[in-house]
Design a protein around this motif. Structure first.
Motif, mmCIF file in Angstrom:
data_model
loop_
_atom_site.group_PDB
_atom_site.id
_atom_site.type_symbol
_atom_site.label_atom_id
_atom_site.label_comp_id
_atom_site.label_asym_id
_atom_site.label_seq_id
_atom_site.Cartn_x
_atom_site.Cartn_y
_atom_site.Cartn_z
ATOM 1 N N HIS A 130 63.416 59.428 10.614
ATOM 2 C CA HIS A 130 62.667 59.069 9.410
ATOM 3 C C HIS A 130 61.779 57.868 9.661
ATOM 4 O O HIS A 130 60.604 57.853 9.343
ATOM 5 C CB HIS A 130 63.634 58.690 8.273
ATOM 6 C CG HIS A 130 64.146 59.850 7.509
ATOM 7 N ND1 HIS A 130 65.241 60.564 7.877
ATOM 8 C CD2 HIS A 130 63.704 60.417 6.365
ATOM 9 C CE1 HIS A 130 65.461 61.519 7.018
ATOM 10 N NE2 HIS A 130 64.536 61.464 6.084
ATOM 11 N N LYS A 131 62.462 56.840 10.224
ATOM 12 C CA LYS A 131 61.742 55.574 10.370
ATOM 13 C C LYS A 131 60.614 55.712 11.378
ATOM 14 O O LYS A 131 59.546 55.089 11.227
ATOM 15 C CB LYS A 131 62.693 54.469 10.808
ATOM 16 C CG LYS A 131 63.891 54.383 9.903
ATOM 17 C CD LYS A 131 64.109 53.013 9.363
ATOM 18 C CE LYS A 131 64.820 53.145 8.039
ATOM 19 N NZ LYS A 131 65.362 51.983 7.488
ATOM 20 N N LEU B 127 39.320 50.140 11.459
ATOM 21 C CA LEU B 127 39.336 51.073 12.587
ATOM 22 C C LEU B 127 38.092 50.984 13.469
ATOM 23 O O LEU B 127 37.775 51.929 14.187
ATOM 24 C CB LEU B 127 39.522 52.514 12.113
ATOM 25 C CG LEU B 127 40.935 52.867 11.644
ATOM 26 C CD1 LEU B 127 40.978 54.302 11.159
ATOM 27 C CD2 LEU B 127 41.952 52.662 12.740
ATOM 28 N N GLY C 130 47.723 52.655 11.024
ATOM 29 C CA GLY C 130 47.068 51.818 10.023
ATOM 30 C C GLY C 130 46.942 50.390 10.509
ATOM 31 O O GLY C 130 45.937 49.718 10.283
ATOM 32 N N GLY C 131 47.996 49.917 11.195
ATOM 33 C CA GLY C 131 47.992 48.543 11.695
ATOM 34 C C GLY C 131 46.815 48.291 12.607
ATOM 35 O O GLY C 131 46.209 47.216 12.590
ATOM 36 N N ALA D 191 57.559 56.985 9.810
ATOM 37 C CA ALA D 191 56.837 55.947 9.061
ATOM 38 C C ALA D 191 56.197 54.946 10.003
ATOM 39 O O ALA D 191 55.060 54.504 9.795
ATOM 40 C CB ALA D 191 57.798 55.237 8.116
ATOM 41 N N LEU D 192 56.928 54.639 11.072
ATOM 42 C CA LEU D 192 56.452 53.617 11.995
ATOM 43 C C LEU D 192 55.110 54.010 12.606
ATOM 44 O O LEU D 192 54.202 53.189 12.731
ATOM 45 C CB LEU D 192 57.499 53.412 13.100
ATOM 46 C CG LEU D 192 57.239 52.240 14.031
ATOM 47 C CD1 LEU D 192 57.389 50.943 13.269
ATOM 48 C CD2 LEU D 192 58.197 52.275 15.216
ATOM 49 N N VAL E 211 52.783 55.823 11.376
ATOM 50 C CA VAL E 211 51.692 55.612 10.420
ATOM 51 C C VAL E 211 51.327 54.138 10.373
ATOM 52 O O VAL E 211 50.156 53.765 10.330
ATOM 53 C CB VAL E 211 52.099 56.109 9.024
ATOM 54 C CG1 VAL E 211 50.987 55.845 8.026
ATOM 55 C CG2 VAL E 211 52.432 57.578 9.068
ATOM 56 N N LEU E 212 52.371 53.307 10.430
ATOM 57 C CA LEU E 212 52.115 51.871 10.398
ATOM 58 C C LEU E 212 51.312 51.441 11.616
ATOM 59 O O LEU E 212 50.435 50.584 11.528
ATOM 60 C CB LEU E 212 53.431 51.102 10.341
ATOM 61 C CG LEU E 212 54.041 50.959 8.953
ATOM 62 C CD1 LEU E 212 55.340 50.190 9.025
ATOM 63 C CD2 LEU E 212 53.074 50.260 8.022
#
Lengths: 117, 146, 523, 565
Positions: free
Chosen positions: B69-70, B94, B80-81, B73-74, B76-77
């Motif tokens: 799960h994490k 970007l 995005g990060g 999410a990670l 995507v971070l």
């Protein structure tokens, strides 16, 4: 109706007691005559002062007096004539109409004894 | 599959190779065919193969569902990060030029690498999550009763 | 190419606002997943992200409310090649609504979600909620047609998930979400088919660029078909009567907070997309577009106003009643749209906003009632007006606004709409608007009567403060925007003008030559 | 800080506060103090458009302060304070909230710089004031209030229509001088006329004011009609037709007042007659005439309130208000009687009383502009005023034949309120310069010339003499229990009978068809429920496939429409 009816004229307020003079027999006549005298005096004064009204008729002697007297008589007789046509019983608009009903006593000071400030 | 010994041994050997291949695809994605998505799928396949041949519990010991799960999410971070970092340098979101200001095309490489890494991590996480979601569902009628 | 330029102007935080609007909630979603073990943390992140988004949207709206626009190029790639975020009065207004409603719904959601969704799913719920929120913002903010589709899918998929989250309370939420998934996907597919056809004929996806390239070939059948696909596809998302069939179940069985949020925002965003395509991409002068609106959308809008209102009157479940009322209210928005004039568009824009906050009050109120009464059936909320005076009173305010009583937000939008109909000379339509408002009186009266004029069915406490406060803030907003129309009417009028001015100001002056960014080329 | 708040809002806040503060001295004090603060605010406000607001693209002016609006605003604030002081004993939330809202609306309307704001406050006065009638809480009062409300709201509706027409025509909603001509201005004129009780539009006044509560009538008498006078002065100054309307207004109520039995109705007729003077002033329209109108409105509000207060005090103590039942009350209520006499002298325009210095301005202007007949009518009316307000009210209430009642003197707060009002009446009469200084235009007029004083005294004293003669000879009409029909007979008697006959006819036809239509309606409702009810076809949960079919149909239809057209 108030239960606090003063028994005699002595219980009346001072000013009221003073005014009871008008109800004494003859007082009315005295007043009427005084008024007549005052009117006569006014007529005399009217003769003496100079007047520059907008209309010529204003400058005529005693114009206002005559006009006032006649007007009043007209009003009274006019009103009497109107009463002939317009007078109706109080329940003309029905027994529930405002003209027929008395003012609700519970909203007056009549039934309340001690609300006087 | 307790008795398929060959399968078990081979799978154990292959898993490492699959992971290695995944990394290859991941980091060469910007020049050769491949990239984050493919790498993520390949990476997930390593775990899926392991779960298929051994069993779900074993696989989840290596890669718990929670972690999957994490990871999803990670990734995507990370993606995005990367954009946020470029914003911190005063560039638009970007704009990879930020990563090597004097030399935008080099910055481009760095940026794509970071972004692809994010994609890879997410795809791995999502693939595993989907796989776990399906396999860990307890059927209302057990197999024996068919 | 964009990357070959040396970047010489550092962007400030202020310049980054358009992207931050989206990035903040969008990155908050995975953040909730990564750190959000406890419900409190997850909620807090979601709320802070939403609050930040609201602040940003207010800043953006302030910049464009008088006309003009902001443009933001993702990754430094200039449009039409790159993706461009373009903010003008139309979408800034909507961003303001979406983030505002979200910021109000989240405090409400804290208790509501605790009661309606299993503990282990709550972090996931907030993740999906944030994704949905970010998706809606994305649809609104982007100036790239395909990007619209991408964000539409992001918001739709997460919407299916958060509707299905209602399954902990009522299993029918699953079928409702599934139905919505099937239909929503068909709608999105239609939309993307439309986009495909457009791309085929124009070779571009930037909205401004599209507008320029469509204009000379309006007789092209492919382009006309694209329009039909986009209208029908978005019509499904909007829940145009008779494509509304997914809506009642989805709204009824979704968790209360989700219903409040979606009812106030999701269909509004779809209306926005329709507006954007009808006026900015296609231009209102196109004959086929006028015919579509006059012959198809207008009759269905009027049908929605009446049929859905009648259904609402006979409902036995308050939440479902409100869902049908939403369909009727969507009829008003489409009506304003199909008037195809400035005041009609302004009516649509202002009704988007006013109906959004009105429904937010009502659905939050239903959520609070559900929390205390167990369900939203009239039978179980009977007499709750006395047990929960604050909630019920706020709902009355919302109900009045729904009817359109003067002094509430609902009045403003109906007033403007009737005016617009008059302006167009459509007297019968204006009459029908008033007539259908009477139906609203009936169904609003039904729930007011249920809340107040019955003996309470059960003892219940007033809703918790975290619910009452947002409900009342929204209710007061209903009144505030009914009295002070500065923000709403200015924004709506500017938006209408922006939309009607068509593609001017949208398109880059010369698309291909300006593909290079503003900076100088380095090699 | 006070400057930035429209005065009307002070009153609205007062109304809300009155609801919050418990009944009793605190609330009563609040209701007296805030109007005084408002009066001070009006007094100190600079001139200009102080509170512009934009609403729907219309530029509204909530506070247009100039000399005309200031003098009306000032007297409205003053009388609100006095009226509330008079009503100190009240423990009735309805009245104590309605009165500030009513006063606030009237003041808001006075300061309205545009027609839309005027309209809102116009309707505000109608809606707030009716509660002062309903607060009597009898069936008769309820019906009267309803009639009053219909007429007042009707006036607002006509005003709205007029504003809309005017706006369509000129594109402006500014509230400035208008000329009669278009339908719009006629509508506005008519709306003002209803509130100003023009002849044949007047009857709501005599119907409603005697029906209100004791304290309500005092408040009512001040605002509605004077607001209309203000509106006419602002909008239609110099409109000639107003001169004749005004002249008729001064005349016909005199006769009705003379034979009316209900004292408060007598005063209502007298109010109507006094409005006539103001309307004439507006019709003449010169600066001095408008000064006269403003001055007359100012003093009239005071002395008419004083008269209503004294009659109200009698009603409060005896429960009776009909001339045929009253008399001889001076014995126990001498102060009330004295104040009543001051009011009577003021309204009759005796020198040294306030009526004298105000009415003179209007009469002088009517004469100066050569309206001889109108002037004659006004002088006639001046003598007529004496007959009902000057003589009838005090004489038949406090003197004449003794009714035998010995009520207590009026409560102290009423006496204080009446005392202050009476003092103001005399003060203004003695020092006219104080009032002249705040009038809209520069005043160059001296009321106390020998010719004027003597002329006026002659007029009044000979009229008194005539009364003496007629009364002593028994020719003065007796006070008897009766009512007199006025134009209200049309809607209170004639119209209902017509409606009644029509209703019977219709009901006969209805009976025949009722069954048929009942069945039809029932069928329609059943049908609606069957199709739209929870289990109906329209509301049922449809299979997904049906929905997809709809999509296909809609797409097909859309494509067809696009391609065919």
């Amino acid at each position: 109706m108030s239960d606090h009816r003063p028994a005699t004229d002595d219980d009346l307020p001072a000013l009221g007691r003073l005014l009871t003079w008008v109800d004494r027999p003859g007082s009315g006549t005295k007043l009427f005559r005084a008024l007549g005298g005052f009117c006569a005096a006014l007529l005399v004064i009217d003769l003496l002062i100079s007047k520059h009204g907008h209309f010529h008729i204003e400058d005529v002697w005693a114009f206002y007096g005559v006009y006032g007297f006649l007007s009043f008589v007209c009003v009274i007789y006019g009103a009497k004539t109107l009463r002939f046509f317009a007078k109706r019983n109080e329940d003309y608009y029905g027994a529930q109409a405002i003209d027929r009903e008395d003012y609700p006593l519970d909203q007056t000071g009549v039934t309340k004894e001690a609300d006087d400030a | 599959m307790q008795h398929h010994i060959v399968l078990r041994v081979v799978t154990k050997l292959l898993c490492g190779l699959i992971v290695l291949f995944a990394f290859y695809v991941q980091f060469h994605g910007d020049y050769s065919p491949g990239g984050g998505f493919q790498a993520g799928v390949i990476m997930a396949v390593a775990f899926i193969a392991y779960a298929v041949v051994f069993n779900l519990e074993m696989a989840q010991k290596v890669m718990p569902a929670r972690v999957a799960h994490k990871l999803a999410a990670l990734g995507v971070l990370i993606y995005g990060g990367t954009g946020v970092v470029s914003m911190l340098f005063g560039y638009t979101f970007l704009d990879y030029g930020a990563f090597q200001p004097g030399h935008p095309s080099h910055g481009q490489h760095w940026g794509i690498l970071a972004v692809e890494l994010g994609v890879g991590v997410t795809v791995t996480g999502v693939m595993l999550t989907i796989f776990y979601a399906f396999t860990s569902r307890v059927p209302s009628i057990s197999d024996e009763e068919w | 190419m964009a990357t070959e330029s040396v970047h010489d102007v550092a962007l400030t935080l202020h310049d980054q606002l358009p992207i931050l609007q989206l990035v903040v909630p969008f990155l908050a979603a995975p953040l909730v997943m990564v750190v959000g073990a406890g419900r409190g943390v997850a909620w807090l992140i979601a709320f802070l992200a939403s609050l930040a988004a609201f602040a940003i949207s207010a800043l953006l709206l302030a910049q464009v409310i008088d006309g003009g626009f902001l443009s933001y190029q993702i990754g430094g790639w200039a449009p039409p090649l790159g993706i461009e975020y373009r903010i003008d009065a139309v979408n800034a207004f909507l961003l303001f609504l979406i983030s505002g409603v979200s910021t109000l719904v989240l405090p409400f959601a804290y208790e509501s979600v605790k009661a309606e969704i299993a503990e282990r799913n709550q972090a996931l719920f907030y993740t999906c909620y944030l994704l949905c929120f970010a998706g809606l913002l994305g649809v609104t903010i982007t100036g790239d047609a395909f990007n619209v589709f991408v964000f539409l899918e992001i918001s739709s998929l997460s919407t299916y998930a958060i509707i299905a989250a209602g399954a902990d309370r009522d299993r029918r939420a699953l079928t409702a979400a599934y139905d919505y998934l099937v239909m929503g996907t068909i709608g999105a597919t239609f939309f993307v088919i439309g986009l495909g056809l457009l791309y085929m004929m124009t070779g571009t996806l930037n909205m401004g660029d599209l507008a320029d390239r469509i204009a000379p070939q309006t007789d092209n059948r492919t382009i006309q078909a694209a329009f039909a696909f986009i209208v029908v596809g978005m019509g499904l998302k909007i829940a145009i009567y008779p494509l509304h069939l997914w809506l009642p179940n989805a709204y009824t069985y979704a968790p209360s907070a989700v219903t409040a949020f979606l009812a106030a925002t999701a269909t509004k965003v779809a209306v926005y997309v329709l507006l954007r395509f009808s006026f900015s991409v296609f231009s209102p002068g196109f004959a086929f577009e006028n015919y579509t609106y006059e012959l198809i959308i207008l009759p269905f809008a009027i049908l929605a106003m009446f049929a859905a209102s009648f259904i609402a009157i006979f409902q036995t479940d308050l939440k479902r009643m409100l869902a049908y009322s939403s369909i009727a209210q969507i009829g008003y928005m489409l009506l304003g749209l199909s008037l195809m004039n400035a005041s009609g568009l302004a009516a649509t824009m202002v009704h988007l906003f006013n109906h959004g906050i009105t429904k937010a009050v009502l659905f939050m109120g239903v959520g609070a009632l559900t929390l205390r009464a167990g369900s939203s059936f009239y039978a179980s909320i009977r007499g709750m007006g006395r047990a929960m005076p604050l909630t019920a009173a706020a709902m009355v305010v919302g109900g009045l606004s729904l009817i359109g009583v003067p002094g509430t937000a609902g009045f403003i939008s109906k007033w403007v709409l009737v005016q617009a109909a008059f302006e167009k000379g459509w007297w019968p339509v204006a009459f029908l608007i008033v007539l259908s408002s009477l139906l609203a009186v009936v169904y609003v009266w039904r729930f007011v009567e249920t809340l107040y004029l019955h003996e309470p069915a059960r003892d219940a406490a007033e809703a918790p403060l975290t619910m009452v406060v947002p409900i009342w803030i929204t209710a007061l907003a209903c009144v505030w925007f009914g009295i002070n129309t500065d923000i709403t009417m200015t924004a709506a009028n500017t938006a209408a003008e922006t939309l009607l001015s068509g593609s001017t100001g949208l398109a880059e002056p010369s698309p291909w030559t300006s593909a290079l960014p503003a900076g100088e080329a380095s090699h | 800080m006070l400057e930035s708040i429209p005065t009307a809002f002070l009153f609205f806040a007062m109304g809300l506060l009155a609801m919050a503060v418990p009944k009793g001295a605190a609330r009563s004090a609040l209701l007296v103090v805030i109007p005084l603060i408002a009066a001070w605010q009006v007094w100190t406000l600079p001139e200009g458009n102080l509170a512009p607001v934009t609403f729907f693209g219309l530029d509204l002016e909530l506070m247009r302060v100039d000399r005309l609006s200031r003098v009306f605003g000032l007297i409205f604030c003053l009388i609100a304070a006095l009226g509330n002081l008079y009503a100190w004993h009240l423990k009735d939330t309805v009245q104590q909230v309605a009165a500030p809202l009513y006063a606030g609306s009237a003041i808001g309307a006075v300061f309205a710089g545009d027609l839309v704001t005027l309209f809102f406050y116009w309707e505000g006065t109608a809606i707030a004031s009716v509660f002062l009638i309903w607060a009597r809480r009898t069936l008769g009062a309820y019906n009267t209030g309803l009639r009053y409300l219909i007429i007042q709201v009707g006036s607002g509706v006509i005003l709205m229509a007029g504003i809309a027409l005017l706006y369509a025509e000129t594109g402006s909603i500014a509230f400035d001088r208008m000329t009669l001509g278009s339908l719009g201005t006629w509508c506005i004129f008519f709306a003002f006329g209803i509130k100003c009780a023009f002849p044949l539009l007047h009857n709501w006044l005599q119907d409603a004011y005697p029906a209100a509560t004791i304290t309500g009538t005092v408040v009512l008498s001040a605002f509605t009609t004077k607001l209309a006078v203000y509106a006419l002065a602002r909008g239609f100054a110099g409109t000639e037709i107003l001169i004749y309307i005004g002249a008729i207004m001064t005349l016909f109520p005199i006769f009705f007042a003379e034979i009316e039995n209900d004292m408060r109705r007598v005063l209502s007729y007298s109010l109507n007659n006094q409005l006539g003077f103001m309307v004439v002033g507006i019709g003449v329209g010169s600066e001095m005439a408008l000064n006269g109108t403003a001055a007359h409105a100012f003093v009239h509000i005071l002395y008419k309130a004083l008269l209503f207060m004294s009659v109200g005090a009698v009603l409060y103590r005896t429960g009776k208000v009909k001339a045929s039942e009253l008399g001889g009350l001076y014995r126990t209520m001498p102060l009330t009687a004295t104040f009543c006499l001051v009011g009577a002298a003021s309204i009759s325009a005796f020198p040294l009383f306030s009526g004298f210095i105000a009415k003179a301005l209007i009469l002088d202007q009517a004469a100066a502009h050569h309206h001889a007949i109108v002037w004659g009518a006004l002088v006639f009316a001046s003598a007529g005023v004496l007959s009902h307000s000057g003589i009838k009210i005090p004489f038949f209430t406090f003197f004449a034949h003794d009714s035998g009642m010995r009520p207590k003197e009026a409560p102290t707060h009423m006496l204080i309120a009446m005392g202050i009002t009476a003092f103001l009446c005399i003060f203004i009469g003695v020092f006219p310069g104080t009032l002249y200084a705040i009038l809209p235009y520069e005043v160059d007029y001296h009321p106390y010339t020998a010719a004027h004083v003597v002329g006026q005294l002659l007029l009044l004293c000979f009229a008194l003499l005539a009364f003496g003669v007629l009364y002593r000879t028994g020719r003065h009409p007796a006070e008897i229990r009766c009512i007199n029909v006025d134009s209200d007979v049309i809607y209170r008697k004639a119209a209902p009978s017509v409606v009644h006959i029509a209703a019977r006819a219709i009901s006969a036809i209805w009976q025949a068809h009722a069954g048929f239509w009942m069945r039809k309606t029932d069928l329609v409702l059943r049908g609606l429920y069957a199709s739209h009810g929870p289990e109906g076809r329209m509301a049922r949960v449809w299979p997904t496939g049906a929905m997809v079919l709809w999509i296909a149909i809609l797409l097909g239809v859309t494509l067809a429409v696009i391609f065919v057209t």
